[in-house]
Design a protein around this motif. Structure first.
Motif, PDB file in Angstrom:
ATOM      1  N   HIS A 111      -7.346   0.129  -5.908  1.00  0.00           N
ATOM      2  CA  HIS A 111      -6.157   0.726  -5.292  1.00  0.00           C
ATOM      3  C   HIS A 111      -6.597   1.620  -4.136  1.00  0.00           C
ATOM      4  CE1 HIS A 111      -1.972   2.740  -6.054  1.00  0.00           C
ATOM      5  NE2 HIS A 111      -2.115   2.250  -4.832  1.00  0.00           N
ATOM      6  N   LEU A 112      -6.189   1.245  -2.924  1.00  0.00           N
ATOM      7  CA  LEU A 112      -6.568   1.990  -1.733  1.00  0.00           C
ATOM      8  C   LEU A 112      -5.335   2.631  -1.111  1.00  0.00           C
ATOM      9  CD1 LEU A 112      -8.624   2.695   0.557  1.00  0.00           C
ATOM     10  CD2 LEU A 112      -7.972   0.529   1.626  1.00  0.00           C
ATOM     11  N   ARG A 113      -5.379   3.936  -0.931  1.00  0.00           N
ATOM     12  CA  ARG A 113      -4.345   4.664  -0.193  1.00  0.00           C
ATOM     13  C   ARG A 113      -5.002   5.237   1.056  1.00  0.00           C
ATOM     14  NH1 ARG A 113       0.242   6.250  -3.366  1.00  0.00           N
ATOM     15  NH2 ARG A 113      -0.010   5.684  -5.567  1.00  0.00           N
ATOM     16  N   ALA A 114      -4.403   4.991   2.218  1.00  0.00           N
ATOM     17  CA  ALA A 114      -5.021   5.430   3.455  1.00  0.00           C
ATOM     18  C   ALA A 114      -3.967   5.621   4.527  1.00  0.00           C
ATOM     19  CB  ALA A 114      -6.071   4.424   3.910  1.00  0.00           C
ATOM     20  N   THR A 115      -4.388   6.203   5.658  1.00  0.00           N
ATOM     21  CA  THR A 115      -3.498   6.468   6.782  1.00  0.00           C
ATOM     22  C   THR A 115      -3.942   5.666   7.995  1.00  0.00           C
ATOM     23  OG1 THR A 115      -3.103   8.723   5.993  1.00  0.00           O
ATOM     24  CG2 THR A 115      -2.562   8.265   8.290  1.00  0.00           C
ATOM     25  N   LEU A 116      -2.980   5.008   8.628  1.00  0.00           N
ATOM     26  CA  LEU A 116      -3.217   4.346   9.903  1.00  0.00           C
ATOM     27  C   LEU A 116      -2.579   5.183  11.003  1.00  0.00           C
ATOM     28  CD1 LEU A 116      -2.472   0.571   9.165  1.00  0.00           C
ATOM     29  CD2 LEU A 116      -4.680   1.723   9.179  1.00  0.00           C
ATOM     30  N   GLY A 117      -3.350   5.499  12.040  1.00  0.00           N
ATOM     31  CA  GLY A 117      -2.810   6.286  13.142  1.00  0.00           C
ATOM     32  C   GLY A 117      -2.293   7.638  12.675  1.00  0.00           C
ATOM     33  N   LYS A 118      -1.026   7.921  13.005  1.00  0.00           N
ATOM     34  CA  LYS A 118      -0.411   9.192  12.656  1.00  0.00           C
ATOM     35  C   LYS A 118       0.281   9.165  11.298  1.00  0.00           C
ATOM     36  CE  LYS A 118       0.537  10.090  17.572  1.00  0.00           C
ATOM     37  NZ  LYS A 118       1.613  10.312  18.589  1.00  0.00           N
ATOM     38  N   GLY A 119       0.212   8.024  10.624  1.00  0.00           N
ATOM     39  CA  GLY A 119       0.939   7.912   9.367  1.00  0.00           C
ATOM     40  C   GLY A 119       2.421   7.676   9.636  1.00  0.00           C
ATOM     41  N   GLY A 120       3.221   7.680   8.579  1.00  0.00           N
ATOM     42  CA  GLY A 120       4.663   7.462   8.737  1.00  0.00           C
ATOM     43  C   GLY A 120       5.203   6.562   7.654  1.00  0.00           C
ATOM     44  N   ARG A 121       5.782   5.429   8.045  1.00  0.00           N
ATOM     45  CA  ARG A 121       6.359   4.509   7.071  1.00  0.00           C
ATOM     46  C   ARG A 121       5.292   4.066   6.067  1.00  0.00           C
ATOM     47  NH1 ARG A 121       9.075   0.095   9.491  1.00  0.00           N
ATOM     48  NH2 ARG A 121       8.717   0.772  11.618  1.00  0.00           N
ATOM     49  N   ARG A 122       5.743   3.682   4.861  1.00  0.00           N
ATOM     50  CA  ARG A 122       4.820   3.164   3.864  1.00  0.00           C
ATOM     51  C   ARG A 122       4.756   1.644   3.988  1.00  0.00           C
ATOM     52  NH1 ARG A 122       5.810   2.429  -2.520  1.00  0.00           N
ATOM     53  NH2 ARG A 122       7.091   0.795  -1.593  1.00  0.00           N
ATOM     54  N   ILE A 123       3.529   1.108   4.015  1.00  0.00           N
ATOM     55  CA  ILE A 123       3.307  -0.334   3.984  1.00  0.00           C
ATOM     56  C   ILE A 123       2.491  -0.624   2.730  1.00  0.00           C
ATOM     57  CG2 ILE A 123       2.273  -2.309   5.139  1.00  0.00           C
ATOM     58  CD1 ILE A 123       2.718  -0.907   7.790  1.00  0.00           C
ATOM     59  N   ARG A 124       3.074  -1.420   1.842  1.00  0.00           N
ATOM     60  CA  ARG A 124       2.447  -1.677   0.547  1.00  0.00           C
ATOM     61  C   ARG A 124       2.137  -3.166   0.394  1.00  0.00           C
ATOM     62  NH1 ARG A 124       4.718  -3.022  -4.535  1.00  0.00           N
ATOM     63  NH2 ARG A 124       3.384  -2.439  -6.294  1.00  0.00           N
ATOM     64  N   LEU A 125       0.879  -3.474   0.093  1.00  0.00           N
ATOM     65  CA  LEU A 125       0.438  -4.828  -0.195  1.00  0.00           C
ATOM     66  C   LEU A 125      -0.163  -4.829  -1.590  1.00  0.00           C
ATOM     67  CD1 LEU A 125       0.221  -4.466   3.031  1.00  0.00           C
ATOM     68  CD2 LEU A 125      -1.321  -6.427   2.937  1.00  0.00           C
ATOM     69  N   SER A 126       0.350  -5.688  -2.473  1.00  0.00           N
ATOM     70  CA  SER A 126      -0.152  -5.662  -3.842  1.00  0.00           C
ATOM     71  C   SER A 126      -0.223  -7.044  -4.452  1.00  0.00           C
ATOM     72  CB  SER A 126       0.734  -4.762  -4.716  1.00  0.00           C
ATOM     73  OG  SER A 126       2.023  -5.313  -4.872  1.00  0.00           O
ATOM     74  N   THR A 127      -1.233  -7.256  -5.287  1.00  0.00           N
ATOM     75  CA  THR A 127      -1.386  -8.458  -6.089  1.00  0.00           C
ATOM     76  C   THR A 127      -2.184  -8.085  -7.326  1.00  0.00           C
ATOM     77  OG1 THR A 127      -2.104 -10.770  -6.101  1.00  0.00           O
ATOM     78  CG2 THR A 127      -3.499  -9.220  -4.914  1.00  0.00           C
ATOM     79  N   VAL A 128      -2.294  -9.016  -8.254  1.00  0.00           N
ATOM     80  CA  VAL A 128      -3.156  -8.836  -9.422  1.00  0.00           C
ATOM     81  C   VAL A 128      -4.368  -9.742  -9.300  1.00  0.00           C
ATOM     82  CG1 VAL A 128      -3.341  -9.046 -11.931  1.00  0.00           C
ATOM     83  CG2 VAL A 128      -1.244  -8.128 -10.903  1.00  0.00           C
ATOM     84  N   ASN A 129      -4.118 -11.021  -9.044  1.00  0.00           N
ATOM     85  CA  ASN A 129      -5.194 -11.998  -8.928  1.00  0.00           C
ATOM     86  C   ASN A 129      -5.229 -12.555  -7.522  1.00  0.00           C
ATOM     87  OD1 ASN A 129      -5.937 -12.000 -11.805  1.00  0.00           O
ATOM     88  ND2 ASN A 129      -3.927 -12.941 -12.099  1.00  0.00           N
ATOM     89  N   GLY A 130      -6.004 -11.921  -6.658  1.00  0.00           N
ATOM     90  CA  GLY A 130      -6.082 -12.367  -5.271  1.00  0.00           C
ATOM     91  C   GLY A 130      -6.568 -11.256  -4.372  1.00  0.00           C
ATOM     92  N   ASN A 131      -6.760 -11.585  -3.125  1.00  0.00           N
ATOM     93  CA  ASN A 131      -7.228 -10.617  -2.134  1.00  0.00           C
ATOM     94  C   ASN A 131      -6.062 -10.051  -1.340  1.00  0.00           C
ATOM     95  OD1 ASN A 131      -9.859 -11.167  -2.937  1.00  0.00           O
ATOM     96  ND2 ASN A 131     -10.141 -12.732  -1.357  1.00  0.00           N
TER      97      ASN A 131
END
Length: 269
Positions: free
Chosen positions: A243-263
């Motif tokens: 589980h990776l939480r990080a900031t791109l640029g200045k931050g802002g909206r949440r972008i969530r990518l998730s799976t169990v079995n996969g990249n």
């Protein structure tokens, strides 16, 4: 402690199983529609069994055609309804049982559950939708058993299924895409507003592609897979391999990518 990382790892793609079409009977143009939808309004199509494909229209109208295929079912038992709302948006639904009601929010049934399940087991009719959309029209497409493909769209997209892959492209955006058994690949151009974005599956890879730099707080999660991002990200605290939480640029909206079995992969176009 704040650390900056660029994470670039390999991606394994999960290919969905193909459904054999041998011995299936076909009824083309089982439903057709050609209607104007104002820019900024929606064309929504709901399906339970069958693939859905969205492309750019060569006219100023939304154009839809449906093909029914079956082996042992009765195509007459599956009806396709359309409704037009006061703002010009259109809803199209494929319906398998008499007691089913379809709305913008989904299906609901009020009859006997056992009778519905018996009917569903006998009725193997699949409905494949071809949808053509002009510029500026928003698109919502949902299936249960069948892949979903969206291309040539210039506005907002919601695309999901349960068994099948989702591949959604919009030169505008935003795009929301999800499945359970299959991969998710979402591609979008400019991102207006501050709406959160979610891309998810359980069994399959998740790839989201964006044009240019973006400001967002990202969440990437997988149990059996790896992360990749084309952007340098700022991470606070420990790195969790799942589980990776990080900031791109200045931050802002949440972008969530998730799976169990996969990249999980966040790409820059």
């Amino acid at each position: 402690m704040r650390q900056s990382y660029r994470i670039i790892l390999g991606v394994a793609l999960v290919a969905p199983a193909a459904l054999s079409a041998q011995s299936r009977q076909t009824e083309r143009d089982a439903f057709t529609l050609s209607e104007r939808v104002p820019q900024g309004q929606w064309i929504r199509v709901r399906n339970l069994n069958g693939e859905m494909r969205v492309r750019a229209s060569t006219s100023d109208k939304v154009e839809i055609s449906a093909t029914k295929t079956w082996r042992r079912g009765d195509p007459k038992d599956v009806r396709i309804e359309s409704k037009k709302s006061s703002d010009g948006s259109i809803l199209v639904c494929a319906i398998w049982t008499d007691d089913t009601v379809c709305t913008e929010n989904g299906y609901s049934s009020h009859g006997d559950r056992n009778r519905r399940e018996n009917n569903d087991n006998r009725n193997d009719v699949a409905v494949e939708f071809e949808i053509r959309v002009p510029k500026g029209v928003k698109v919502g497409v949902w299936s249960v058993n069948g892949g979903v493909t969206v291309d040539g769209v210039t506005s907002e997209v919601h695309a999901s299924t349960v068994n099948g892959s989702v591949d959604a492209v919009s030169t505008g955006g935003p795009v929301q895409a999800s499945t359970v058994n299959g991969s998710v690949h979402a591609t979008m151009g400019r991102l207006d507003g501050n709406e959160d974005l979610d891309f998810s599956t359980v069994n399959g890879s998740v790839i989201a592609e964006f044009t240019g730099d973006i400001d967002a707080n990202i969440e990437l999660s997988t149990v059996n897979g790896r992360f990749q991002t084309d952007w340098p990200v700022t991470i606070t605290g420990r790195i969790d391999p799942r589980h990776l939480r990080a900031t791109l640029g200045k931050g802002g909206r949440r972008i969530r990518l998730s799976t169990v079995n996969g990249n999980v992969e966040l790409r820059k176009r």
